[in-house]
Design a protein around this motif. Structure first.
Motif, mmCIF file in Angstrom:
data_model
loop_
_atom_site.group_PDB
_atom_site.id
_atom_site.type_symbol
_atom_site.label_atom_id
_atom_site.label_comp_id
_atom_site.label_asym_id
_atom_site.label_seq_id
_atom_site.Cartn_x
_atom_site.Cartn_y
_atom_site.Cartn_z
ATOM 1 N N UNK A 1 0.825 -1.211 0.000
ATOM 2 C CA UNK A 1 0.000 0.000 0.000
ATOM 3 C C UNK A 1 0.857 1.258 0.000
ATOM 4 N N UNK A 2 0.298 2.347 -0.501
ATOM 5 C CA UNK A 2 0.993 3.621 -0.563
ATOM 6 C C UNK A 2 0.121 4.712 0.049
ATOM 7 N N UNK A 3 0.691 5.880 0.220
ATOM 8 C CA UNK A 3 -0.041 7.025 0.755
ATOM 9 C C UNK A 3 -0.968 7.573 -0.313
ATOM 10 N N UNK A 4 -2.229 7.761 0.031
ATOM 11 C CA UNK A 4 -3.234 8.166 -0.952
ATOM 12 C C UNK A 4 -3.609 9.633 -0.801
ATOM 13 N N UNK A 5 -4.275 10.146 -1.814
ATOM 14 C CA UNK A 5 -4.871 11.465 -1.732
ATOM 15 C C UNK A 5 -6.016 11.451 -0.729
ATOM 16 N N UNK A 6 -6.353 12.619 -0.239
ATOM 17 C CA UNK A 6 -7.469 12.749 0.681
ATOM 18 C C UNK A 6 -8.750 13.031 -0.105
ATOM 19 N N UNK A 7 -9.697 12.106 -0.019
ATOM 20 C CA UNK A 7 -11.008 12.275 -0.644
ATOM 21 C C UNK A 7 -12.031 12.504 0.467
ATOM 22 N N UNK A 8 -12.820 13.556 0.351
ATOM 23 C CA UNK A 8 -13.739 13.936 1.414
ATOM 24 C C UNK A 8 -15.167 14.025 0.900
ATOM 25 N N UNK A 9 -16.092 14.114 1.858
ATOM 26 C CA UNK A 9 -17.502 14.373 1.546
ATOM 27 C C UNK A 9 -17.715 15.882 1.582
ATOM 28 N N UNK A 10 -18.355 16.411 0.559
ATOM 29 C CA UNK A 10 -18.563 17.855 0.489
ATOM 30 C C UNK A 10 -19.505 18.338 1.586
ATOM 31 N N UNK A 11 -19.365 19.620 1.947
ATOM 32 C CA UNK A 11 -20.237 20.216 2.945
ATOM 33 C C UNK A 11 -19.724 19.991 4.359
ATOM 34 N N UNK A 12 -20.572 20.312 5.326
ATOM 35 C CA UNK A 12 -20.235 20.178 6.744
ATOM 36 C C UNK A 12 -21.197 19.210 7.402
ATOM 37 N N UNK A 13 -20.657 18.164 8.008
ATOM 38 C CA UNK A 13 -21.488 17.152 8.641
ATOM 39 C C UNK A 13 -21.581 17.348 10.141
ATOM 40 N N UNK A 14 -22.121 16.354 10.818
ATOM 41 C CA UNK A 14 -22.269 16.386 12.275
ATOM 42 C C UNK A 14 -22.104 14.983 12.828
ATOM 43 N N UNK A 15 -21.171 14.223 12.268
ATOM 44 C CA UNK A 15 -20.982 12.843 12.681
ATOM 45 C C UNK A 15 -19.958 12.694 13.790
ATOM 46 N N UNK A 16 -19.507 11.451 13.986
ATOM 47 C CA UNK A 16 -18.517 11.167 15.013
ATOM 48 C C UNK A 16 -17.170 11.768 14.627
ATOM 49 N N UNK A 17 -16.419 12.154 15.657
ATOM 50 C CA UNK A 17 -15.108 12.757 15.407
ATOM 51 C C UNK A 17 -14.209 11.790 14.661
ATOM 52 N N UNK A 18 -13.487 12.317 13.699
ATOM 53 C CA UNK A 18 -12.560 11.522 12.910
ATOM 54 C C UNK A 18 -11.553 12.437 12.254
ATOM 55 N N UNK A 19 -11.074 12.040 11.082
ATOM 56 C CA UNK A 19 -10.023 12.819 10.431
ATOM 57 C C UNK A 19 -10.225 12.912 8.921
ATOM 58 N N UNK A 20 -11.493 12.901 8.465
ATOM 59 C CA UNK A 20 -11.710 12.965 7.020
ATOM 60 C C UNK A 20 -12.427 14.252 6.614
ATOM 61 N N UNK A 21 -13.709 14.350 6.865
ATOM 62 C CA UNK A 21 -14.500 15.459 6.321
ATOM 63 C C UNK A 21 -14.794 16.513 7.385
ATOM 64 N N UNK A 22 -15.064 17.725 6.929
ATOM 65 C CA UNK A 22 -15.375 18.826 7.835
ATOM 66 C C UNK A 22 -16.708 18.578 8.514
ATOM 67 N N UNK A 23 -16.793 18.896 9.839
ATOM 68 C CA UNK A 23 -18.018 18.614 10.567
ATOM 69 C C UNK A 23 -18.065 19.422 11.848
ATOM 70 N N UNK B 1 -4.191 5.194 -11.423
ATOM 71 C CA UNK B 1 -2.779 5.552 -11.292
ATOM 72 C C UNK B 1 -2.570 6.861 -10.554
ATOM 73 N N UNK B 2 -3.651 7.643 -10.331
ATOM 74 C CA UNK B 2 -3.522 8.938 -9.677
ATOM 75 C C UNK B 2 -4.124 8.946 -8.280
ATOM 76 N N UNK B 3 -4.400 7.752 -7.724
ATOM 77 C CA UNK B 3 -4.890 7.670 -6.346
ATOM 78 C C UNK B 3 -3.773 8.017 -5.370
ATOM 79 N N UNK B 4 -2.551 7.713 -5.750
ATOM 80 C CA UNK B 4 -1.400 7.950 -4.887
ATOM 81 C C UNK B 4 -1.171 9.430 -4.673
#
Length: 726
Positions: A445-467, A695-698
């Motif tokens: 495995x390699x280091x990937x780009x950060x893919x997020x969900x658009x907008x601002x959510x209100x879910x559990x704390x994590x490290x992906x999308x703004x909330x 090929x551009x996920x990395x």
């Protein structure tokens, strides 16, 4: 208070019982993490432990359980006089709920006093209550990372410091931290895993006779708890006496230089990171020697300590299976005792007099010391010795791995009639398509780009999308809804501002402010949330080329690793032949997802519409179960649709339906070669999704693309629209 199941009546779990006992003998060991499948009495045995621990003396009336013998007590209720009254009480077992707030753990401003009297007074939290006791966190892997950090820091430092809401307090917080978890629900991060002193794997017994004994004892306890507990009263008292004797003996156990060298050799042989492993192993070996009644550490103590302290420190990433090669351990330890006979009249420490419990300087290699009382009918923890010298630890991991493999969903490997020529299996040569059902391996495995969900959510704390989360930077305030809504989030300034205009109407002439419930304001904070990352993977014949499938699996494995680091839930839907299946229901365990992925075969038609429909159904159900967690659908395909009439039109119709439902999606395009059809790009348009070639996920590939699009003078000519690297 209802009776607890007796500690000495639990069947099996010898390693777990030993680890719990050792860390109560020497709390400096650093606590215990118990990993195991559901229904293995993890919680039962932890709750039973407090009942067999010797009672403690505390200063009467002190909220922080200060030890009367402590010359410099760290208690906000102090100072205490030399003749302060004392009391004896049982050791507390404090349970920390997964949904607890930071204020509940650390303590905070006493809200009632602050609002009614205007006084900034500290209200102790769970860490204060757990001082000199046991702090138990069930499902610790589901606890927010920042709370786990607080717990482990307090356990390591032996104190808790609170600086918040106008309160500055420091108090003692020395406790035994015990966490239990089911690995199927997700793993702890490696750096947090390393902070637990000991880790054990537990599994249900495979011996039918033992299983019968488990059921019989549980039914007897449920039918008549008092009588059942009374039948083990003597064993419980003997166990308490043995723990008390070990606690008194542990400070006098000799750990020689030769024994320390042997511990260092073991840790080096297993290539553990850092020095914490050596320190924990040494402390555990000393505690084990005290438990066995010995005056100095011998090989058996080092072996028992290594089996508990090292397995979880050998993991480099979440896909590594925990465990310890006991053959290697035996080879490193050898048969020669590490502690030679010390000079007469000494204990081997620079000529100091022997301080062993017996004072006779007996050779520890020839005796186990004083006879130890038994803990039950089977001389130990239910069918085995608490000294943990058998090989039960490794079997549990092997059994779990075997069950995981057996649970892997079956795949239809037969070719489908009428497949397109591009979907038919070709030559199994290098780079060609493989026979239907062929399983391709993945790369590193390699280091990937950060893919997020658009907008601002209100879910559990994590490290992906703004909330909007309970932690993060403060962005404003809102009116409190009452109840537990004020816990950990009081915005004092806004509360005062809301109450100030009404003081005359409330009859205030002087003194403190007058507050009402509707004045309370809680802070709103913006951080990051975790998401549900659902992979929808094309496993048809068009994906079966060896190099293509290897590239696809490597990309998915890399995205799984990224999801693990960002605390996401993951799921896996695959489609091939004439249908789609849920290969892995949404879970926090990315290592199980990686196992399912590695076993994924390819071949047959491409039922793209069925795959998207199955994914839509999974997302619908998850929205009901966990409405706050926003999903990210990752479709891994070359865009072909070859199964059924109007396959292309149906797939695009389903994609449009997902887009109308607001599903955030990402299409990873697996098509390669000079003759590209661009079908995955068309699918991404219908999904309103981001389109990324595999090929551009990395993240490294993204960096190279950006550099290629930057002018020599530094002016950008255009860059990919992305939120950056992981």
């Amino acid at each position: 208070m209802p009776l607890q199941f007796p500690f000495s009546a639990v069947v099996g779990s010898d390693d777990m019982a030993l680890a719990l006992v050792l860390t109560t003998i020497s709390p400096e060991v650093g606590g215990v993490l118990v990993r195991g499948e559901k229904g293995t009495a993890k919680s039962t045995i932890v709750r039973a432990l407090a009942a067999v621990l010797p009672p403690i003396d505390v200063v009467a009336g002190d909220r922080f359980s200060t030890d009367p013998r402590d010359r410099s007590p760290l208690s906000p209720d102090g100072p205490f006089t030399a003749d302060a009254p004392t009391e004896t009480r049982a050791v507390r077992l404090v349970e920390l709920p997964v949904g607890a707030t930071e204020d509940r753990v650390l303590g905070s401003l006493h809200l009632e006093r602050a609002l009614s009297e205007g006084k900034a007074e500290y209200e102790p939290g769970l860490l204060a209550r757990a001082h000199r006791g046991i702090l138990y966190v069930d499902e610790v892997n589901l606890l927010h990372d920042h709370l786990v950090d607080l717990l482990l820091d307090a356990a390591a430092m032996g104190r808790s410091t609170v600086e918040r809401d106008g309160v500055s307090v420091e108090h003692a917080a020395r406790f035994v931290l015990v966490g239990t978890m089911n690995p199927e629900e997700g793993e702890l991060r490696p750096q947090l895993l390393d902070r637990f002193g000991l880790t054990v794997e537990v599994a249900a017994p495979r011996d039918p006779a033992q299983r019968v004994d488990v059921v019989r004892r549980r039914m007897a306890f449920d039918a008549d708890p008092e009588t059942f507990a009374a039948s083990y009263a003597d064993a419980e008292r003997d166990l308490t006496a043995r723990i008390r004797a070990a606690q008194e003996r542990v400070a006098h156990v000799v750990l020689s230089d030769a024994a320390l060298l042997k511990i260092a050799e073991v840790c080096a042989a297993f290539e553990v990171d850092g020095m914490r492993a050596d320190l924990v192993t040494a402390r555990t070996a000393v505690a084990h020697a005290a438990w066995r009644g010995r005056s100095r550490v011998v090989l058996d103590d080092i072996r028992a300590a290594a089996r508990l302290a090292l397995p979880h420190r050998r993991r480099r990433n979440p896909f590594d299976a925990p465990g310890l090669d006991e053959d290697l351990l035996d080879r490193v330890l050898g048969d020669e005792e590490p502690d030679p006979d010390p000079p007469e009249g000494t204990d081997g420490r620079d000529g100091e007099p022997d301080r062993g419990p017996d004072g006779d300087g007996a050779d520890p290699g020839t005796s186990d010391g004083p006879a130890a009382p038994t803990t039950g009918p089977h001389d130990g923890q239910d069918g085995g010795s608490l000294d943990g010298q058998d090989d039960g630890g490794a079997d549990g991991a092997e059994d779990r791995d075997a069950s995981d493999d057996a649970a892997a969903p079956p795949h239809d490997a037969a070719p489908q009639p009428g497949d397109r020529p591009g979907d038919q299996p070709g030559s199994p040569g290098d780079g060609g398509e493989q026979p239907p059902g062929t399983v391709a391996a993945s790369g590193d495995p390699y280091r990937t780009r950060l893919f997020t969900v658009r907008g601002t959510g209100a879910g559990e704390a994590g490290k992906r999308s703004r909330a909007v989360t309970e932690s993060g930077r403060r962005t404003g305030s809102r009116r409190s809804l009452g109840g537990s809504d004020t816990a950990g989030s009081l915005h004092l300034a806004e509360t005062v501002r809301a109450a100030a205009p009404h003081q005359v109407a409330r009859g205030r002439r002087s003194g403190s402010l007058r507050f009402r419930a509707d004045d309370l304001r809680v802070a709103t904070r913006e951080g990051q949330e975790s998401n549900l990352v659902l992979f929808c993977v094309d496993a048809s014949g068009s994906m079966a080329a060896r190099r293509r499938m290897e590239q696809v699996k490597t990309a998915i494995l890399s995205l799984l690793l990224d999801a693990y680091r960002r605390r996401d839930k993951v799921g896996l839907v695959t489609f091939r032949g004439h249908g789609a299946e849920l290969a892995l229901p949404p879970t926090r365990s990315v290592d199980i997802a990686a196992t399912r992925l590695q076993d994924l075969p390819a071949g047959g038609r491409t039922p793209l519409a069925e795959g998207l429909l199955r994914a839509a159904e999974v997302l619908r159900l998850e929205r009901v179960r966990d409405p706050r967690r926003r999903p990210l659908l990752v479709v891994v395909t070359d865009g072909r649709a070859t199964s059924g009439p109007d396959a292309v039109a149906r797939s695009r119709q389903v994609a449009a339906h997902l887009a109308e439902a607001g599903t955030a999606a990402l299409v990873v395009d697996c098509e390669s070669g000079a003759m590209r059809l661009g079908l995955a790009g068309v699918l991404a348009e219908h999904l309103r999704a981001e389109h990324v070639p595999v090929s551009e996920v990395s993240a490294d590939r993204l960096t190279a693309l950006v550099q290629d699009h930057v002018r020599p003078t530094g002016g950008p000519t255009g860059a990919p629209t992305t939120e950056g690297a992981a």
